[in-house]
Scaffold this motif. Structure first.
Motif, PDB file in Angstrom:
ATOM      1  N   UNK A 125      24.144  24.744  20.192  1.00  0.00           N
ATOM      2  CA  UNK A 125      23.269  24.013  21.121  1.00  0.00           C
ATOM      3  C   UNK A 125      23.975  23.611  22.421  1.00  0.00           C
ATOM      4  N   UNK A 126      24.547  24.580  23.077  1.00  0.00           N
ATOM      5  CA  UNK A 126      25.243  24.364  24.355  1.00  0.00           C
ATOM      6  C   UNK A 126      26.313  23.279  24.250  1.00  0.00           C
ATOM      7  N   UNK A 127      27.059  23.334  23.163  1.00  0.00           N
ATOM      8  CA  UNK A 127      28.148  22.376  22.996  1.00  0.00           C
ATOM      9  C   UNK A 127      27.657  20.959  22.828  1.00  0.00           C
ATOM     10  N   UNK A 184      29.171  16.864  23.990  1.00  0.00           N
ATOM     11  CA  UNK A 184      30.263  17.142  23.065  1.00  0.00           C
ATOM     12  C   UNK A 184      31.305  18.061  23.663  1.00  0.00           C
ATOM     13  N   UNK A 185      30.834  19.033  24.439  1.00  0.00           N
ATOM     14  CA  UNK A 185      31.753  19.949  25.114  1.00  0.00           C
ATOM     15  C   UNK A 185      32.676  19.183  26.052  1.00  0.00           C
ATOM     16  N   UNK A 186      32.109  18.331  26.883  1.00  0.00           N
ATOM     17  CA  UNK A 186      32.913  17.593  27.863  1.00  0.00           C
ATOM     18  C   UNK A 186      33.858  16.605  27.191  1.00  0.00           C
ATOM     19  N   UNK A 189      38.126  13.515  21.150  1.00  0.00           N
ATOM     20  CA  UNK A 189      37.870  14.755  20.414  1.00  0.00           C
ATOM     21  C   UNK A 189      36.927  14.516  19.247  1.00  0.00           C
ATOM     22  N   UNK A 190      37.119  13.427  18.515  1.00  0.00           N
ATOM     23  CA  UNK A 190      36.235  13.110  17.388  1.00  0.00           C
ATOM     24  C   UNK A 190      34.829  12.766  17.889  1.00  0.00           C
ATOM     25  N   UNK A 191      34.726  12.013  18.980  1.00  0.00           N
ATOM     26  CA  UNK A 191      33.401  11.706  19.548  1.00  0.00           C
ATOM     27  C   UNK A 191      32.692  12.973  20.010  1.00  0.00           C
ATOM     28  N   UNK A 192      33.443  13.901  20.597  1.00  0.00           N
ATOM     29  CA  UNK A 192      32.861  15.183  20.990  1.00  0.00           C
ATOM     30  C   UNK A 192      32.374  15.965  19.781  1.00  0.00           C
ATOM     31  N   UNK A 232      36.036  21.158  12.310  1.00  0.00           N
ATOM     32  CA  UNK A 232      37.380  21.502  12.783  1.00  0.00           C
ATOM     33  C   UNK A 232      37.830  20.597  13.926  1.00  0.00           C
ATOM     34  N   UNK A 233      36.907  20.216  14.790  1.00  0.00           N
ATOM     35  CA  UNK A 233      37.277  19.293  15.872  1.00  0.00           C
ATOM     36  C   UNK A 233      37.644  17.914  15.323  1.00  0.00           C
TER      37      UNK A 233
END
Length: 144
Positions: free
Chosen positions: A107-109, A114-116, A35-38, A73-74
């Motif tokens: 920017x599309x996650x 980051x989204x994945x 989650x932090x890397x994303x 927040x992530x």
């Protein structure tokens, strides 16, 4: 002998590693890392410049503010996964919502990376169950 090791003992590193492993196993550690890397990969494209030769490219849009809010927040939810493992379902659910909101906002996650990563970390957090302390098998105490 009292069981304590001397201060300069090479076993202190092994003890620290055992304590860390015990701490790590009691919480959704990999979920927090992902989650932090994303979050970092969602934050990074909005604030970093790409230089190709003499040409510098900055992605300076409204995505900067959205990326800062969603990424921050992530990161906080990833830390909640580590520091408050009881709230792993709440943190994972919030991370899923934020990761999905990052698609149109930032920017599309983070160009889907980051989204994945955030979605995978959130799913691992929701699916995590605390390990039960090992106890003697009930049938081992019964006579044959």
């Amino acid at each position: 002998m009292n069981g304590k090791r001397p201060r300069g003992s090479p076993y202190r590193l092994a003890d620290a590693r055992e304590r860390f492993n015990g701490w790590r196993m009691g919480r959704p550690f990999l979920a927090g890392i992902l989650t932090v890397l994303g979050a970092i990969s969602i934050l990074y494209p909005s604030y970093a410049g790409l230089t190709i030769g003499q040409l510098t490219i900055h992605i300076a849009t409204t995505a900067g503010c959205g990326s800062l809010i969603i990424g921050g927040l992530l990161v906080m939810l990833g830390l909640v996964m580590w520091l408050q493992p009881v709230m792993h379902v709440f943190a994972g659910s919030g991370a899923i919502l934020l990761a999905l909101a990052s698609i149109p906002v930032s920017n599309l996650g983070g160009f889907f990376l980051g989204l994945l990563l955030s979605l995978l970390g959130a799913a691992l957090s929701i699916a995590w169950t605390p390990s039960q302390p090992s106890s003697a098998h009930p049938s081992s105490s019964m006579g044959s």
